[in-house]
Structure formats: C-alpha cells, structure tokens
Write a protein that holds these residues in place. Structure first.
Motif, PDB file in Angstrom:
ATOM      1  N   VAL A   1       0.866  -1.175   0.000  1.00  0.00           N
ATOM      2  CA  VAL A   1       0.000   0.000   0.000  1.00  0.00           C
ATOM      3  C   VAL A   1       0.905   1.229   0.000  1.00  0.00           C
ATOM      4  O   VAL A   1       1.985   1.218   0.607  1.00  0.00           O
ATOM      5  CB  VAL A   1      -0.959   0.003   1.214  1.00  0.00           C
ATOM      6  N   THR A   2       0.499   2.264  -0.706  1.00  0.00           N
ATOM      7  CA  THR A   2       1.322   3.468  -0.836  1.00  0.00           C
ATOM      8  C   THR A   2       0.565   4.706  -0.374  1.00  0.00           C
ATOM      9  O   THR A   2      -0.642   4.663  -0.101  1.00  0.00           O
ATOM     10  CB  THR A   2       1.730   3.683  -2.307  1.00  0.00           C
ATOM     11  N   GLU A   3       1.296   5.830  -0.332  1.00  0.00           N
ATOM     12  CA  GLU A   3       0.643   7.102  -0.022  1.00  0.00           C
ATOM     13  C   GLU A   3      -0.442   7.426  -1.033  1.00  0.00           C
ATOM     14  O   GLU A   3      -1.447   8.054  -0.710  1.00  0.00           O
ATOM     15  CB  GLU A   3       1.671   8.235  -0.021  1.00  0.00           C
ATOM     16  N   ALA A   4      -0.234   6.999  -2.264  1.00  0.00           N
ATOM     17  CA  ALA A   4      -1.216   7.281  -3.319  1.00  0.00           C
ATOM     18  C   ALA A   4      -2.538   6.581  -3.040  1.00  0.00           C
ATOM     19  O   ALA A   4      -3.612   7.166  -3.238  1.00  0.00           O
ATOM     20  CB  ALA A   4      -0.659   6.848  -4.674  1.00  0.00           C
TER      21      ALA A   4
ATOM     22  N   ARG B   1     -13.651   9.633  -0.199  1.00  0.00           N
ATOM     23  CA  ARG B   1     -14.510   9.568   0.985  1.00  0.00           C
ATOM     24  C   ARG B   1     -15.006  10.969   1.378  1.00  0.00           C
ATOM     25  O   ARG B   1     -16.179  11.133   1.751  1.00  0.00           O
ATOM     26  CB  ARG B   1     -13.743   8.950   2.156  1.00  0.00           C
ATOM     27  N   ARG B   2     -14.139  11.933   1.301  1.00  0.00           N
ATOM     28  CA  ARG B   2     -14.538  13.288   1.667  1.00  0.00           C
ATOM     29  C   ARG B   2     -15.636  13.818   0.736  1.00  0.00           C
ATOM     30  O   ARG B   2     -16.628  14.415   1.194  1.00  0.00           O
ATOM     31  CB  ARG B   2     -13.326  14.221   1.640  1.00  0.00           C
ATOM     32  N   LEU B   3     -15.476  13.580  -0.557  1.00  0.00           N
ATOM     33  CA  LEU B   3     -16.491  14.038  -1.511  1.00  0.00           C
ATOM     34  C   LEU B   3     -17.823  13.327  -1.292  1.00  0.00           C
ATOM     35  O   LEU B   3     -18.893  13.951  -1.387  1.00  0.00           O
ATOM     36  CB  LEU B   3     -16.003  13.797  -2.936  1.00  0.00           C
TER      37      LEU B   3
ATOM     38  N   PRO C   1      -8.948   2.428  -4.320  1.00  0.00           N
ATOM     39  CA  PRO C   1      -8.270   3.565  -4.961  1.00  0.00           C
ATOM     40  C   PRO C   1      -7.253   3.173  -6.019  1.00  0.00           C
ATOM     41  O   PRO C   1      -7.131   3.841  -7.046  1.00  0.00           O
ATOM     42  CB  PRO C   1      -7.613   4.292  -3.784  1.00  0.00           C
ATOM     43  N   ILE C   2      -6.509   2.101  -5.767  1.00  0.00           N
ATOM     44  CA  ILE C   2      -5.579   1.573  -6.785  1.00  0.00           C
ATOM     45  C   ILE C   2      -5.695   0.061  -6.771  1.00  0.00           C
ATOM     46  O   ILE C   2      -5.139  -0.617  -5.898  1.00  0.00           O
ATOM     47  CB  ILE C   2      -4.123   2.000  -6.531  1.00  0.00           C
ATOM     48  N   ASP C   3      -6.430  -0.474  -7.719  1.00  0.00           N
ATOM     49  CA  ASP C   3      -6.475  -1.915  -7.905  1.00  0.00           C
ATOM     50  C   ASP C   3      -5.324  -2.277  -8.836  1.00  0.00           C
ATOM     51  O   ASP C   3      -5.303  -1.855  -9.993  1.00  0.00           O
ATOM     52  CB  ASP C   3      -7.812  -2.331  -8.528  1.00  0.00           C
ATOM     53  N   GLY C   4      -4.386  -3.060  -8.315  1.00  0.00           N
ATOM     54  CA  GLY C   4      -3.165  -3.338  -9.061  1.00  0.00           C
ATOM     55  C   GLY C   4      -1.988  -2.542  -8.522  1.00  0.00           C
ATOM     56  O   GLY C   4      -1.157  -2.040  -9.280  1.00  0.00           O
ATOM     57  N   THR C   5      -1.905  -2.447  -7.192  1.00  0.00           N
ATOM     58  CA  THR C   5      -0.826  -1.662  -6.582  1.00  0.00           C
ATOM     59  C   THR C   5       0.552  -2.214  -6.934  1.00  0.00           C
ATOM     60  O   THR C   5       1.519  -1.449  -7.077  1.00  0.00           O
ATOM     61  CB  THR C   5      -1.003  -1.611  -5.049  1.00  0.00           C
ATOM     62  N   LYS C   6       0.671  -3.530  -7.109  1.00  0.00           N
ATOM     63  CA  LYS C   6       1.977  -4.098  -7.470  1.00  0.00           C
ATOM     64  C   LYS C   6       2.420  -3.598  -8.839  1.00  0.00           C
ATOM     65  O   LYS C   6       3.604  -3.313  -9.057  1.00  0.00           O
ATOM     66  CB  LYS C   6       1.916  -5.625  -7.436  1.00  0.00           C
ATOM     67  N   SER C   7       1.489  -3.499  -9.787  1.00  0.00           N
ATOM     68  CA  SER C   7       1.823  -2.911 -11.088  1.00  0.00           C
ATOM     69  C   SER C   7       2.140  -1.432 -10.941  1.00  0.00           C
ATOM     70  O   SER C   7       3.050  -0.903 -11.595  1.00  0.00           O
ATOM     71  CB  SER C   7       0.658  -3.106 -12.067  1.00  0.00           C
TER      72      SER C   7
ATOM     73  N   GLU D   1      -8.660   0.876   2.105  1.00  0.00           N
ATOM     74  CA  GLU D   1      -7.634   1.412   2.998  1.00  0.00           C
ATOM     75  C   GLU D   1      -8.167   1.893   4.344  1.00  0.00           C
ATOM     76  O   GLU D   1      -7.446   1.869   5.331  1.00  0.00           O
ATOM     77  CB  GLU D   1      -6.890   2.565   2.304  1.00  0.00           C
ATOM     78  N   PHE D   2      -9.422   2.348   4.406  1.00  0.00           N
ATOM     79  CA  PHE D   2      -9.926   2.959   5.644  1.00  0.00           C
ATOM     80  C   PHE D   2     -11.183   2.290   6.184  1.00  0.00           C
ATOM     81  O   PHE D   2     -11.896   2.873   6.995  1.00  0.00           O
ATOM     82  CB  PHE D   2     -10.169   4.451   5.424  1.00  0.00           C
ATOM     83  N   GLY D   3     -11.463   1.071   5.727  1.00  0.00           N
ATOM     84  CA  GLY D   3     -12.530   0.298   6.350  1.00  0.00           C
ATOM     85  C   GLY D   3     -13.935   0.690   5.926  1.00  0.00           C
ATOM     86  O   GLY D   3     -14.151   1.339   4.898  1.00  0.00           O
TER      87      GLY D   3
END
Length: 259
Positions: free
Chosen positions: A42-45, A54-56, A86-92, A70-72
C-alpha cells in the motif's frame, strides 16, 4: 438519484482521485506491506486517493455508507453504499506499469448498480450500470460489448497470477487453462475491462474482496458478459470469481472448475 446524477458524481470521484494519484506514479514511493505472510503493498497514493473520494461522498451524500480498501467500512447498513478501491493493481503501480485502475462502485441494498474503472495515466474510463457499458479514452467514446466465443478451445483466458491461488484452486484453474487457446497473466482490474471491451473471453481469479470486484460487475453485465462465483452465484461478495464473454464459455469453464 438518477443515472445521470450517479454518472456525473462518479466521474467527479474519478477525476479527483486521478489527480491525487498521478503525482505519485513512477516516482520514489514509500511502500508499506499490509500482508502477514505475502507481499501486499500500500502506498501514499492509495491512502490519499481514498481519502479524497470519501470526503467528496460525505459532503454530497452524508446518508450513504462507504466500504474502502484502505480505511474500512462506514454505515454499511445504509440503502446506498459506495465501494472503493483507490488503486487496484498496486503491485503494477509500484513497478511503473499502467495496468492498474481506480474502482468506484455504488451499491443499492448490497447489489452493485453502477461501476467505473478509471485509469488516469492512460486517460481511459470504463463504466456500466448493468444495462449498458461505455468507454471513454484517447480514441473517443463508444459503447462496450463483449465478443462471442463458441467454446474454451477458442478462448483467451486471463488471471492476475496463479501464485495468488492456493494449491487446490491452482490445480482446478489448470484444468481450464489446459483447454483454452491462450492464457496470459497480469492485469488485475484491466482484465475485466478488456473482457467488457471485447478483447478477451475469460477471467478467473480467487480470494477477491468486495472492493476488488463490485465496480466491475455492472461493467461486465452492461457489456453483455457474465460474472459469477465459481459456484455460479452472485459475485459482489468477492471470493472465487469467473467472468466470461459468452454463456457457452462460462458454462464450460464452470463444469471444469466444479468437476
């Protein structure tokens, strides 16, 4: 909410999350490992993009629930619940390959009714509402539609990686793989988008979470495809998933998966 309202708002979520993610892509990243035994990065992105969405959602639809990687989960008993990856495919993503995407789904009483896969680096969006699916990208806009395939012997099969399967499931997957014309590995959510776009015929995976698949279900169905569990049930809870372009391919693969 109307379909137009949903489409416009999901487009806004996609734009804002993409603008948040792209400054991180192909840069030096801080990478954390969520896995206990396997590498699950998992990254900052990831975190920043989910926080923006989530905010929107809370600002626009405070009565809605949210499920995110990431946040349940929040307010999951609500009539409408957003499901976010948010990012499906984080390894890529961390390897610099653009075969990742942001998955955004809206569910009504637990069932996905609208989904989008957004790839901001390439500028492609795949969206669907169970009745129709569409593509927007550098080549323009068009309706999505699966291609017909008479049987497994003519099929192109994708999975992200057989190494993500346990030994028994990998052996079962191998029975299908031995029957198809071509198998390729990699792609995560992009495999499903390519099936909806009529480029491939079959995707088989295991151990998916709801946020891995919820957004993809309306796209596949809207394009005329089929997506179920290996047992033939609804796919929106995740688990072992099969998506097919043609009922004949789906039926043949299910027989092998359950033989």
């Amino acid at each position: 909410m109307t379909v137009i309202d949903i489409s416009a708002f999901i487009g806004r979520l996609a734009t804002c999350s993409g603008e948040t993610i792209l400054p991180f892509f192909r840069t030096s990243l801080t990478i954390d490992n969520k896995g206990r035994s396997d590498f699950d990065p998992v990254t900052e992105a990831d975190r920043a993009a989910e926080a923006v969405m989530r905010r929107l959602i809370k600002e626009s639809f405070p009565q809605h629930g949210v499920v995110g990687e990431e946040f349940g989960n929040e307010n999951t008993d609500a009539e409408y619940v957003w499901v976010l990856d948010p990012i499906d495919g984080t390894k890529s993503f961390i390897a610099g390959f653009p075969i990742w995407g942001t998955l955004i789904a809206l569910t009504h009483r637990g069932v996905p009714v609208y989904g989008m896969m957004n790839q901001p680096y390439i500028g492609e969006r795949f969206a669907g509402d169970n009745k129709a699916a569409s593509y927007r990208g550098p080549s323009g806009e068009r309706k999505l539609g699966v291609r017909r395939c008479a049987g497994l012997q003519d099929a192109v099969l994708f999975t992200t990686s057989p190494r993500l399967m346990n030994d028994a499931d990998r052996a079962t997957f191998g029975r299908v793989e031995s029957q198809v014309r071509l198998t390729r590995y990699g792609g995560d959510c992009y495999c499903y988008a390519m099936l909806a776009a009529g480029q491939i015929d079959l995707v088989i995976e295991t151990e998916l979470k709801p946020y891995d698949v919820s957004a993809l279900i309306p796209i596949i169905i809207g394009a005329g495809g089929i997506i179920t569990t290996w047992e033939g049930g609804p796919a929106y809870q995740g688990g072992r998933i099969i998506a097919a372009s043609d009922p004949r391919v789906h039926e043949a693969a299910l027989k092998l998966l359950n033989s």
